[in-house]
Design an enzyme around this catalytic site. Structure first.
Site, PDB file in Angstrom:
ATOM      1  N   LEU A  28      26.519  -7.448 107.027  1.00 54.24           N
ATOM      2  CA  LEU A  28      26.404  -6.033 107.362  1.00 54.24           C
ATOM      3  C   LEU A  28      25.060  -5.754 108.036  1.00 54.24           C
ATOM      4  O   LEU A  28      24.996  -5.034 109.033  1.00 54.24           O
ATOM      5  CB  LEU A  28      26.559  -5.183 106.094  1.00 54.24           C
ATOM      6  CG  LEU A  28      26.409  -3.676 106.260  1.00 54.24           C
ATOM      7  CD1 LEU A  28      27.464  -3.121 107.207  1.00 54.24           C
ATOM      8  CD2 LEU A  28      26.500  -2.997 104.898  1.00 54.24           C
ATOM      9  N   HIS A  29      24.000  -6.336 107.529  1.00 49.96           N
ATOM     10  CA  HIS A  29      22.665  -6.170 108.115  1.00 49.96           C
ATOM     11  C   HIS A  29      22.646  -6.598 109.579  1.00 49.96           C
ATOM     12  O   HIS A  29      22.173  -5.868 110.454  1.00 49.96           O
ATOM     13  CB  HIS A  29      21.649  -6.967 107.294  1.00 49.96           C
ATOM     14  CG  HIS A  29      20.329  -7.178 107.951  1.00 49.96           C
ATOM     15  ND1 HIS A  29      19.569  -6.145 108.456  1.00 49.96           N
ATOM     16  CD2 HIS A  29      19.627  -8.304 108.184  1.00 49.96           C
ATOM     17  CE1 HIS A  29      18.444  -6.636 108.970  1.00 49.96           C
ATOM     18  NE2 HIS A  29      18.469  -7.943 108.821  1.00 49.96           N
ATOM     19  N   ARG A  30      23.192  -7.773 109.860  1.00 47.05           N
ATOM     20  CA  ARG A  30      23.230  -8.262 111.241  1.00 47.05           C
ATOM     21  C   ARG A  30      24.051  -7.329 112.140  1.00 47.05           C
ATOM     22  O   ARG A  30      23.645  -6.984 113.247  1.00 47.05           O
ATOM     23  CB  ARG A  30      23.800  -9.675 111.298  1.00 47.05           C
ATOM     24  CG  ARG A  30      22.811 -10.732 110.833  1.00 47.05           C
ATOM     25  CD  ARG A  30      23.303 -12.138 111.134  1.00 47.05           C
ATOM     26  NE  ARG A  30      24.442 -12.547 110.332  1.00 47.05           N
ATOM     27  CZ  ARG A  30      24.378 -13.018 109.102  1.00 47.05           C
ATOM     28  NH1 ARG A  30      23.208 -13.152 108.520  1.00 47.05           N
ATOM     29  NH2 ARG A  30      25.463 -13.381 108.461  1.00 47.05           N
TER      30      ARG A  30
END
Length: 184
Positions: A28-30
């Protein structure tokens, strides 16, 4: 933030839910950094001693739809259940989910100061006592920095509940110290 979508980690006999949540959070961060540009916030409806097994994505229905088409969860699809995009309840309260950075170890602080040439080993021992260590019981994820490759704990704090939303920008983790997300 009129819409939301839930992603629930499913029980798995081979992988613990904490490991799967960490993998989901890393992906999700990426994806948020590449595709959402600060417009999608996240929350954790089961937030307690751990972030829980659900991540809620908050944003406009159009943005969540476009974000979902990026196939950012590739490889995790068998381990998660994704809800439809739904409207936020009209009576929802609002709160911030923010990152908290803890300078946890006095020994680590000493090593960094010496390595960076700020202090000698003797000065570091004298100026950075063990009492400088900070401890927190906040929920966290084990993550790996995309820029440095270092592993660290990303601590998450849920802020106070508010009756009105606060506008702002979300970081690449979907967190913000200012902007609120619906809480229900």
């Amino acid at each position: 933030m009129e819409s939301y979508q839930e992603i629930r980690v499913l029980p798995d006999p081979e992988f613990g839910s904490d490991l799967l949540m960490a993998a989901l959070f890393a992906k999700l961060h990426r994806a948020l950094g590449q595709h959402a540009a600060g417009k999608i916030g996240i929350s954790f409806p089961h937030y307690r001693q751990k972030p829980g097994d659900i991540i809620r994505l908050h944003g406009t229905a159009a943005r969540l739809t476009v974000f979902g088409k990026t196939l950012w969860m590739k490889g995790l699809n068998d381990h998660v259940a994704i809800s439809e995009i739904r409207d936020v309840p009209a009576d929802a309260q609002h709160c911030c989910f923010s990152r908290v950075q803890v300078k946890s170890s006095a020994e680590r602080l000493r090593r960094r100061s010496v390595k960076r040439g700020r202090l000698s080993e003797e000065e570091a021992l004298e100026r950075i006592p063990d009492s400088k260590s900070q401890i927190t019981s906040l929920p966290f994820f084990h993550v790996k920095s995309l820029s440095t490759g270092e592993a660290f704990r990303l601590f998450i704090r849920r802020g106070a509940l508010l009756t009105e939303p606060v506008e702002g920008v979300f970081g690449a983790y979907g967190l913000s110290a200012v902007a609120t997300v619906p809480w229900f």
